[in-house]
Design an enzyme around this catalytic site. Structure first.
Site, short mmCIF file in Angstrom:
data_model
loop_
_atom_site.label_atom_id
_atom_site.label_comp_id
_atom_site.label_asym_id
_atom_site.label_seq_id
_atom_site.Cartn_x
_atom_site.Cartn_y
_atom_site.Cartn_z
N ASP A 77 -8.09 12.80 33.80
CA ASP A 77 -7.44 11.71 34.51
C ASP A 77 -5.98 11.57 34.07
O ASP A 77 -5.08 11.38 34.90
CB ASP A 77 -8.20 10.40 34.26
CG ASP A 77 -7.51 9.20 34.86
OD1 ASP A 77 -7.41 9.12 36.09
OD2 ASP A 77 -7.07 8.32 34.08
N GLU A 148 -12.08 15.36 37.80
CA GLU A 148 -11.19 15.00 36.70
C GLU A 148 -11.61 15.70 35.41
O GLU A 148 -10.76 16.16 34.63
CB GLU A 148 -11.20 13.49 36.51
CG GLU A 148 -10.48 12.73 37.62
CD GLU A 148 -10.45 11.24 37.39
OE1 GLU A 148 -9.56 10.58 37.95
OE2 GLU A 148 -11.33 10.72 36.66
#
Length: 259
Positions: A77, A148
């Protein structure tokens, strides 16, 4: 918000488990990763971990710690956000911080990442509830979380420069930025703006939640002047409120800004 992708979409990984039936599962997995990232993985264990959902977490030598893709998701992320922030900063040199933040949030929106993950074929690799054979719930952040985590694995395995190229080439380049910029999908903000213009009072309430810890769904309701108006559902409270707001906007026929 659904991912806004150009017509040149990803080629999904189809039937990779059925090709070369004599090959080991490990080899098939390694080939699948090489197909996705464009290069053979150096540390295949990182990628295996990237696709291990918390519901399929495994015990480790450290007491009380179970391995899943959550830590890689956290790292990915950050890497994804950094690359996208840099890209937008350079592409829109005269736009302010608010604009850049809003467009970045639309790009990394969970529904957008979910859609991209499916285009990449990640849904065929995710391990959850100890099984890859079951059909996943329709409302889940699992796909985007795995994407992610994959970025986190690529960063640790190949470094930042490779990760940046992967994000720009295989993720970001397939967005239609013009459509993304002009498509205001924040239904909650749109509804609140309408209420302010009309002198109405709009409130959101979570009515209930259902499912397990790993597959939880929330039901939200929007009221106008204390009267129930519309309901929606989502895998998070925020998404459920957006869903309820979207249905309210449809009922009120509130259109997105034409610009």
């Amino acid at each position: 918000m659904q991912a806004v992708l150009s017509s040149n979409v990803f080629q999904p990984i189809l039937n990779f488990f059925r090709t070369n039936p004599g090959a080991s599962q490990q080899k098939k997995f390694r080939n699948a990763i090489a197909h996705i990232i464009g290069e053979k993985p150096s540390n295949v264990r990182l990628y295996q971990l990237a696709f291990r959902h918390t519901s399929a977490s495994k015990e480790t030598a450290i007491k009380g710690f179970k391995e899943s893709n959550e830590r890689l998701e956290y790292l990915g992320d950050a890497v994804l956000g950094m690359v996208i922030a840099e890209f937008l900063f350079k592409k829109f040199p005269y736009k302010d911080e608010g604009f850049l933040t809003e467009i970045r949030s639309r790009i990394v929106n969970r529904e957008s990442l979910n859609g991209i993950a499916r285009k990449l074929g990640l849904d065929k690799l995710i391990e959850y509830d100890g099984s890859r054979g079951r059909v996943m719930p329709a409302r889940t952040s699992m796909y985007g979380d795995a994407l992610e985590a994959l970025v986190g694995a690529i960063y640790l395995d190949k470094g930042f420069a490779f990760s940046r190229r992967f994000i720009l080439k295989e993720l970001l380049s397939h967005y239609d930025l013009d459509v993304l910029i002009n498509n205001n999908a924040n239904f909650k903000s749109r509804l609140i703006e309408w209420a302010q213009r009309e002198g109405k009072r709009v409130e959101f309430e979570i009515l209930s939640e259902r499912g397990t810890n790993h597959f939880r769904e929330f039901i939200a309701q929007v009221t106008v002047n204390d009267e129930p108006f519309a309901k929606g559902s989502g895998y998070s409270k925020k998404k459920a409120e957006q869903s309820a707001a979207e249905k309210a906007c449809e009922l009120l026929e509130l259109k997105a800004p034409s610009n």
